[in-house]
Design a protein around this motif. Sequence first.
Motif, short mmCIF file in Angstrom:
data_model
loop_
_atom_site.label_atom_id
_atom_site.label_comp_id
_atom_site.label_asym_id
_atom_site.label_seq_id
_atom_site.Cartn_x
_atom_site.Cartn_y
_atom_site.Cartn_z
N GLN A 186 0.81 -1.22 0.00
CA GLN A 186 0.00 0.00 0.00
C GLN A 186 0.84 1.27 0.00
O GLN A 186 0.63 2.16 -0.82
N LEU A 187 1.78 1.41 0.91
CA LEU A 187 2.59 2.63 1.00
C LEU A 187 3.43 2.82 -0.26
O LEU A 187 3.52 3.94 -0.79
N PHE A 188 4.02 1.76 -0.77
CA PHE A 188 4.80 1.85 -2.01
C PHE A 188 3.93 2.34 -3.16
O PHE A 188 4.29 3.25 -3.90
N LEU A 189 2.75 1.75 -3.30
CA LEU A 189 1.84 2.12 -4.38
C LEU A 189 1.35 3.56 -4.22
O LEU A 189 1.33 4.33 -5.19
N THR A 190 0.96 3.93 -3.01
CA THR A 190 0.45 5.27 -2.76
C THR A 190 1.53 6.32 -2.99
O THR A 190 1.29 7.34 -3.65
N THR A 191 2.71 6.08 -2.45
CA THR A 191 3.81 7.04 -2.58
C THR A 191 4.14 7.33 -4.04
O THR A 191 4.41 8.48 -4.41
N HIS A 192 4.08 6.32 -4.87
CA HIS A 192 4.46 6.48 -6.28
C HIS A 192 3.24 6.60 -7.20
O HIS A 192 3.40 6.56 -8.43
N GLN A 193 2.05 6.74 -6.61
CA GLN A 193 0.80 6.89 -7.36
C GLN A 193 0.63 5.78 -8.39
O GLN A 193 0.46 6.02 -9.58
N LEU A 194 0.70 4.55 -7.89
CA LEU A 194 0.63 3.37 -8.74
C LEU A 194 -0.60 2.53 -8.40
O LEU A 194 -1.11 2.59 -7.28
N GLN A 195 -0.98 1.71 -9.35
CA GLN A 195 -1.97 0.67 -9.15
C GLN A 195 -1.22 -0.67 -9.12
O GLN A 195 -0.10 -0.77 -9.64
N VAL A 196 -1.82 -1.69 -8.57
CA VAL A 196 -1.19 -3.01 -8.56
C VAL A 196 -0.87 -3.45 -9.98
O VAL A 196 0.15 -4.08 -10.24
N SER A 197 -1.72 -3.09 -10.92
CA SER A 197 -1.50 -3.48 -12.32
C SER A 197 -0.28 -2.80 -12.95
O SER A 197 0.15 -3.20 -14.03
N ASP A 198 0.31 -1.81 -12.26
CA ASP A 198 1.51 -1.12 -12.76
C ASP A 198 2.80 -1.85 -12.41
O ASP A 198 3.87 -1.45 -12.86
N ILE A 199 2.72 -2.89 -11.58
CA ILE A 199 3.95 -3.54 -11.12
C ILE A 199 4.09 -4.93 -11.69
O ILE A 199 3.13 -5.53 -12.17
N TYR A 200 5.30 -5.42 -11.64
CA TYR A 200 5.59 -6.80 -12.01
C TYR A 200 6.61 -7.34 -11.03
O TYR A 200 7.31 -6.58 -10.35
#
Length: 178
Positions: free
Chosen positions: A127-141
């Motif tokens: 959550q914090l990683f995604l929020t900090t970088h304004q990402l969605q789970v679908s943005d990561i691999y």
Amino acid sequence: MASYELQPFKRFDAIHLVSAIEQQNTIINVGFWVRDPMQLIEWPESTQYKLSRADFLWENSCFEIFIGVKNEDFYREINLSPSETWQSYQFEEYRYPENVPPILATDIELIELKRTHYGLNAVLDLQLFLTTHQLQVSDIYIGLAAIFKTAQGTQYYAIQHSSPEPDFHNKRDWLHEF
């Protein structure tokens, strides 16, 4: 849930490793199942400080998770030890900065880390990683890997190996997407 049979860097049939990953919202659950019938793996001793952070876990048998971001250079490396210690590092781009140990990342939360009779299970909150970088789970691999210290030398396992030397930081080998 997706599962992967992790491959040894060099042919090594004595140990087999399967990993599975599932995601629910910002939580990911990663399991590593090890088959080592000849008991070649040298496991680190358990610590009394469960879930504590420690550096240089890769110097012993450990499991690793890499979190990359589509179309971005920065990423995270998470080391998970069967001693039930862990660490998370941040990189701006491929192996940079070159600090040893790398720069600590505090935007990944470890909820659970448990050594099991079959290997290791970890639950992480992104959550914090995604929020900090304004990402969605679908943005990561994700890349999954392991280092095993054995009686026959160090063995490197990953979903795939596309470099001439073992290199878990090679994003081409991070194949899991949500």
